[in-house]
Design an enzyme around this catalytic site. Sequence first.
Site, PDB file in Angstrom:
ATOM      1  N   LYS A 139      40.958  40.574  68.154  1.00  0.00           N
ATOM      2  CA  LYS A 139      40.977  41.477  67.158  1.00  0.00           C
ATOM      3  C   LYS A 139      39.859  42.383  67.365  1.00  0.00           C
ATOM      4  O   LYS A 139      39.043  42.960  67.832  1.00  0.00           O
ATOM      5  CB  LYS A 139      41.298  40.525  65.754  1.00  0.00           C
ATOM      6  CG  LYS A 139      42.610  39.713  65.977  1.00  0.00           C
ATOM      7  CD  LYS A 139      43.105  39.730  66.396  1.00  0.00           C
ATOM      8  CE  LYS A 139      44.663  39.206  66.710  1.00  0.00           C
ATOM      9  NZ  LYS A 139      44.624  37.936  66.103  1.00  0.00           N
ATOM     10  N   ASP A 161      37.747  29.355  61.096  1.00  0.00           N
ATOM     11  CA  ASP A 161      38.246  30.673  61.725  1.00  0.00           C
ATOM     12  C   ASP A 161      37.832  32.031  61.156  1.00  0.00           C
ATOM     13  O   ASP A 161      38.566  32.576  60.064  1.00  0.00           O
ATOM     14  CB  ASP A 161      40.044  30.831  61.839  1.00  0.00           C
ATOM     15  CG  ASP A 161      40.535  32.330  62.778  1.00  0.00           C
ATOM     16  OD1 ASP A 161      39.902  32.830  62.400  1.00  0.00           O
ATOM     17  OD2 ASP A 161      41.492  31.950  63.119  1.00  0.00           O
ATOM     18  N   ARG A 166      34.991  28.817  85.924  1.00  0.00           N
ATOM     19  CA  ARG A 166      35.571  27.616  85.044  1.00  0.00           C
ATOM     20  C   ARG A 166      34.970  27.020  84.271  1.00  0.00           C
ATOM     21  O   ARG A 166      34.962  26.096  83.659  1.00  0.00           O
ATOM     22  CB  ARG A 166      36.728  27.098  85.000  1.00  0.00           C
ATOM     23  CG  ARG A 166      38.121  26.060  84.561  1.00  0.00           C
ATOM     24  CD  ARG A 166      39.423  25.192  85.331  1.00  0.00           C
ATOM     25  NE  ARG A 166      39.073  24.473  86.267  1.00  0.00           N
ATOM     26  CZ  ARG A 166      38.013  24.012  86.496  1.00  0.00           C
ATOM     27  NH1 ARG A 166      37.113  22.986  85.890  1.00  0.00           N
ATOM     28  NH2 ARG A 166      37.824  23.450  87.923  1.00  0.00           N
ATOM     29  N   TYR A 193      46.466  31.421  59.776  1.00  0.00           N
ATOM     30  CA  TYR A 193      47.257  31.971  60.417  1.00  0.00           C
ATOM     31  C   TYR A 193      48.182  31.010  61.550  1.00  0.00           C
ATOM     32  O   TYR A 193      48.095  29.841  62.098  1.00  0.00           O
ATOM     33  CB  TYR A 193      45.901  31.839  62.453  1.00  0.00           C
ATOM     34  CG  TYR A 193      46.202  32.819  63.587  1.00  0.00           C
ATOM     35  CD1 TYR A 193      47.076  34.275  63.270  1.00  0.00           C
ATOM     36  CD2 TYR A 193      46.834  32.340  64.683  1.00  0.00           C
ATOM     37  CE1 TYR A 193      47.249  35.159  64.514  1.00  0.00           C
ATOM     38  CE2 TYR A 193      47.285  32.747  65.491  1.00  0.00           C
ATOM     39  CZ  TYR A 193      47.240  34.627  65.778  1.00  0.00           C
ATOM     40  OH  TYR A 193      48.102  34.473  66.508  1.00  0.00           O
TER      41      TYR A 193
HETATM   42  C1  LIG Z   1      45.420  36.218  66.490  1.00  0.00           C
HETATM   43  C2  LIG Z   1      44.508  35.257  65.996  1.00  0.00           C
HETATM   44  C3  LIG Z   1      44.481  34.268  66.007  1.00  0.00           C
HETATM   45  C4  LIG Z   1      44.817  33.835  67.786  1.00  0.00           C
HETATM   46  O1  LIG Z   1      43.946  34.672  68.267  1.00  0.00           O
HETATM   47  P1  LIG Z   1      44.319  34.892  69.819  1.00  0.00           P
HETATM   48  O2  LIG Z   1      43.644  35.587  70.826  1.00  0.00           O
HETATM   49  O3  LIG Z   1      45.996  35.832  69.919  1.00  0.00           O
HETATM   50  O4  LIG Z   1      45.030  33.571  70.632  1.00  0.00           O
HETATM   51  C5  LIG Z   1      43.629  33.168  65.827  1.00  0.00           C
HETATM   52  N1  LIG Z   1      43.614  33.458  64.604  1.00  0.00           N
HETATM   53  C6  LIG Z   1      43.615  34.461  63.875  1.00  0.00           C
HETATM   54  C7  LIG Z   1      42.781  34.844  62.567  1.00  0.00           C
HETATM   55  C8  LIG Z   1      44.327  35.482  64.695  1.00  0.00           C
HETATM   56  O5  LIG Z   1      44.323  36.631  64.038  1.00  0.00           O
END
Ligand SMILES: *Cc1c(COP(=O)(O)O)cnc(C)c1O
Length: 389
Positions: free
Chosen positions: A199, A174, A48, A102
């Site tokens: 992703k 993001d 952690r 998102y």
């Molecule tokens: C999936 C996603 C998230 C969140 O990610 P997790 O790993 O599910 O917590 C944030 N931003 C975008 C653009 C995403 O596709």
Amino acid sequence: MNPEKKGINTICTHEGGVEDVLFKGATSPIYTSTSYAFEDVDVKRYPRYFNTPNQEALGKKLAALEHAEQAMIFGSGMAAISTALLTFLQAGDHVVFQQTLYGGTYNLAVTQLERFGISYSFTTGWQVMDFERELKDNTKLIYVETPSNPLLTITDLAGVSKLAKSKGIMTMIDNTFASPINQNPIDFGIDVVCHSATKYMGGHSDICAGVVASSKENMERVYQTAICFGGSLSDYTVWLLERSLKTMGLRVKEQNANAAQMAAYLMENPDILNVHYPGLESHPDHLLAKSQMNGFGGMLSFELSDEVDVSQFFKQLKLIKPSMSLAGLESTVSAPVTTSHALMSPEDRQKQGIRDSLVRFSLGIENIEDLTGDIEQAIKEVKSMQVHA
Ligand SMILES: *Cc1c(COP(=O)(O)O)cnc(C)c1O
């Protein structure tokens, strides 16, 4: 050696591994300890504290990929995003979010921030002036997503960061949809880069993880928040993510190529009305995308004509799977109206241009003819069923 000087696939393969000193194996040994000696050591290690050997090594690879001084790995994309937001925002601050956000981040904003005394606004568009219009005296952060979900709009990274810098405001992005292969926002002046590593970084639909990358100074602050909130990732998964990242350049290159070919195919298809892909010359911000992206990405969206019902179309697909998630090796589709944007009111969806017939398409690495063939047979099947009904 300066990692920025190395090619992207070299960074993916070599940067930031744990050296196997004992046996000189090709891959990083995995250190699973949750207990490390604390006497006579330079670093007090603990999962952690985000500083196990595997966490530390992978952080170096991620920093190199995003042209950042430092990076940290989290247990999910939302752990990364929430920790980063709550590091740089405090009671009394205001944050401007890009409208096309998102779903999870939208949820975080509207259900959590007020409890911390943090106020927020959403832009009404994605032009620089749309961000400028929402600024207040206490605005501390601008948060962008480009390309956005699901319409693949493009935000001017250099423009937004210039606006923010002129007012002493921090910028966060993001960068999940682009992946570090296609876009490096720090090069355009963005301060903090977040990813859902679930992703493209994971890429095989078997890892849930997140990343924050920024300057050393900013990451020191993220670190202090992160060890309190505790959103670290298991070393088993850290190791698996390192393995996945080795092929990210190859995967994303193939996904970019498939998306470009699919977009061209869909443009020619009379049963498809609109194709949203930044790589198309007809995309309104194609030139902007070209100026800030190294590739146009593996995501696109399109609208089916009224003659083809979306849910019937999904049922007829044989190879491409309807799915909530994206960016895997396998191609997937989703209908934003019943998934990512289901909680939004029909009026708000209409305002954003998200029609009921919209399909979001995440291109995998299959052979393109098999993918276009699947689309073609599914449309044909749905139309013939309607004729016979
Ligand atoms: C999936 C996603 C998230 C969140 O990610 P997790 O790993 O599910 O917590 C944030 N931003 C975008 C653009 C995403 O596709």
